[in-house]
Design an enzyme around this catalytic site. Structure first.
Site, short mmCIF file in Angstrom:
data_model
loop_
_atom_site.label_atom_id
_atom_site.label_comp_id
_atom_site.label_asym_id
_atom_site.label_seq_id
_atom_site.Cartn_x
_atom_site.Cartn_y
_atom_site.Cartn_z
N ARG A 82 -9.60 -8.84 2.00
CA ARG A 82 -8.19 -8.61 1.66
C ARG A 82 -7.28 -9.00 2.83
O ARG A 82 -6.20 -9.54 2.62
CB ARG A 82 -7.98 -7.15 1.25
CG ARG A 82 -6.67 -6.90 0.52
CD ARG A 82 -6.63 -5.53 -0.14
NE ARG A 82 -6.66 -4.44 0.82
CZ ARG A 82 -6.74 -3.15 0.51
NH1 ARG A 82 -6.80 -2.77 -0.76
NH2 ARG A 82 -6.76 -2.23 1.44
N LYS A 184 -1.00 -6.82 1.84
CA LYS A 184 -0.84 -5.53 2.54
C LYS A 184 -0.04 -5.79 3.81
O LYS A 184 -0.58 -5.98 4.89
CB LYS A 184 -2.22 -4.94 2.84
CG LYS A 184 -2.16 -3.45 3.19
CD LYS A 184 -3.52 -2.81 3.06
CE LYS A 184 -3.57 -1.43 3.65
NZ LYS A 184 -2.77 -0.44 2.92
N GLU A 218 2.10 1.34 -9.08
CA GLU A 218 1.43 2.12 -8.03
C GLU A 218 2.48 2.90 -7.27
O GLU A 218 3.68 2.73 -7.48
CB GLU A 218 0.66 1.19 -7.09
CG GLU A 218 1.56 0.20 -6.36
CD GLU A 218 0.83 -0.72 -5.39
OE1 GLU A 218 -0.29 -0.37 -4.96
OE2 GLU A 218 1.38 -1.77 -5.06
C1 LIG Z 1 0.49 0.13 -1.69
C2 LIG Z 1 -0.91 0.58 -1.71
N1 LIG Z 1 -1.57 0.59 -2.89
C3 LIG Z 1 -2.84 0.97 -2.98
C4 LIG Z 1 -3.55 1.40 -1.87
C5 LIG Z 1 -4.97 1.80 -2.00
O1 LIG Z 1 -5.80 0.83 -1.43
P1 LIG Z 1 -7.23 1.20 -0.85
O2 LIG Z 1 -7.94 1.96 -1.90
O3 LIG Z 1 -7.85 -0.11 -0.55
O4 LIG Z 1 -7.00 2.03 0.37
C6 LIG Z 1 -2.90 1.44 -0.63
C7 LIG Z 1 -3.57 1.98 0.56
O5 LIG Z 1 -4.19 1.41 1.32
C8 LIG Z 1 -1.57 1.00 -0.54
O6 LIG Z 1 -0.92 1.01 0.63
#
Ligand SMILES: Cc1ncc(COP(=O)(O)O)c(C=O)c1O
Length: 340
Positions: A82, A184, A218
């Site tokens: 990622r 991210k 989300e």
């Molecule tokens: C915007 C956002 N969505 C979803 C997630 C969940 O991702 P993960 O399960 O890879 O931590 C995160 C956290 O890391 C996030 O910042």
């Protein structure tokens, strides 16, 4: 050790750091040999690309200590992939997956003795930033960058119990630009901050669930799931939101348990209709949150309880199943752990 553990448990998530980090630089077309350096040793030119044009992305994953003393990384390859994808979408230099994985392993090995016992863990924060001093490059990529891996021992996120969350449904604004959701990057978090602060102040919401145009996406830092009977429903992957590693893990465990997993569009009206059923459950998934129950949805000024409004049995069972693998208490059937 005991004192350090206690300190970690008491400190706010992510506010304590290990004194060193792993670091590599991209300069003149090549990556340097990674080194372990003091965590507060970097300097940046005030004209650095990242400080002006937000050429930055990061990751969050965890290392867990098992009862045999071993240290285990959870799904590291997913986070490495990622970060490489985020770097690409931000036109940052491409990190090498094997090198970044080794940097993570090296720095966590260095601090193996500081990984907290469950329910604590070592939170790992790989970060990639554009370092070229070039304020004329608003529409051009940085020529140089820095990639480092910071460590932060974290305690029990659920200390004091996991009270079901209150979410405000934001149906107008989006968390970030539609094509940036799967990146991210810091700018996405900055863009979500004002709506989150307003929701806290106006309706005492814990988080905002972004649902632009009625499309349930989300929250600011976690994915959203609805559980209705034997079915778990969450938005299908597209470029508008972050593809959570925890989301993927929870859906896999749900399938293992014989649940029906529906990855598809979920509208606010369907969500509210299903949430009103007595046995309905909702949860947020993420590396920090694991799987946190959602008790109340606030939409158009009205409060809607999700099922009973309390943490439901399916949410708790899925969270337990995930924790059991992470903590080495259940078989790692899917090969998610890297033992270091
Ligand atoms: C915007 C956002 N969505 C979803 C997630 C969940 O991702 P993960 O399960 O890879 O931590 C995160 C956290 O890391 C996030 O910042």
């Amino acid at each position: 050790m005991k004192d350090k553990q206690q300190e970690t448990t008491m400190a706010a998530f992510g506010s304590v750091f290990m004194p060193q980090m792993a670091l590599t630089r991209f300069e003149q077309g090549a990556w340097s040999t990674p080194q372990i350096v003091a965590a507060d040793s970097i300097s940046l030119h005030p004209g650095a690309h990242v400080l002006h044009y937000a050429s930055t992305c990061f990751e969050g994953l965890k290392a867990f200590k098992h009862s045999d003393g071993s240290i285990n990384l959870f799904r590291m390859e997913k986070n490495v992939a990622r970060l490489i994808q985020s770097s690409k979408l931000l036109s940052l230099p491409q990190p090498d997956a094997a090198t970044l994985s080794q940097m993570i392993i090296d720095i966590v090995s260095q601090y193996a003795g500081d990984v907290p016992e469950p329910p604590g863990s070592m939170y790992i924060r790989p970060t990639h930033i554009g370092t070229e001093a070039a304020i004329g490059k608003a529409a051009a990529p940085t020529a140089s960058s820095m990639l480092y891996v910071l460590l932060s021992p974290v305690g029990d996120y659920f200390a004091g119990g996991s009270k079901p969350l209150r979410l405000l449904l934001e149906q107008n604004g989006a968390r970030c630009a539609a094509h940036m959701g799967m990146v991210k990057s810091g700018g996405n978090y900055a863009s979500a901050l004002q709506p989150i602060l307003k929701a806290r102040a106006s309706v005492q919401a814990d988080q905002v669930l972004f649902c632009p145009g009625g499309d349930v996406q989300e929250t600011g830092a976690a994915n959203f799931m609805l559980i209705d009977g034997n079915e778990i429903i969450t938005k299908a992957l597209d470029s508008s939101f972050l593809h959570g590693v925890t989301r993927d893990s929870v859906l896999t465990l749900a399938r293992d348990m014989g649940m029906t997993v529906s990855e598809r569009e979920l509208s606010v009206s369907e969500l509210l209709e299903r949430a009103a059923k007595p046995g309905a459950e909702a949860a947020l998934s993420g590396t920090a949150a694991v799987l946190t129950p959602v008790g109340t949805l606030i939409a158009d000024g009205m409060e809607h309880k999700v099922g009973s409004g309390e943490a439901g049995p399916a949410t708790l069972k899925l969270r337990q199943a995930l924790n059991d693998i992470q903590w080495g208490r259940a078989e790692d059937k899917h090969g998610w752990l890297t033992r270091i």
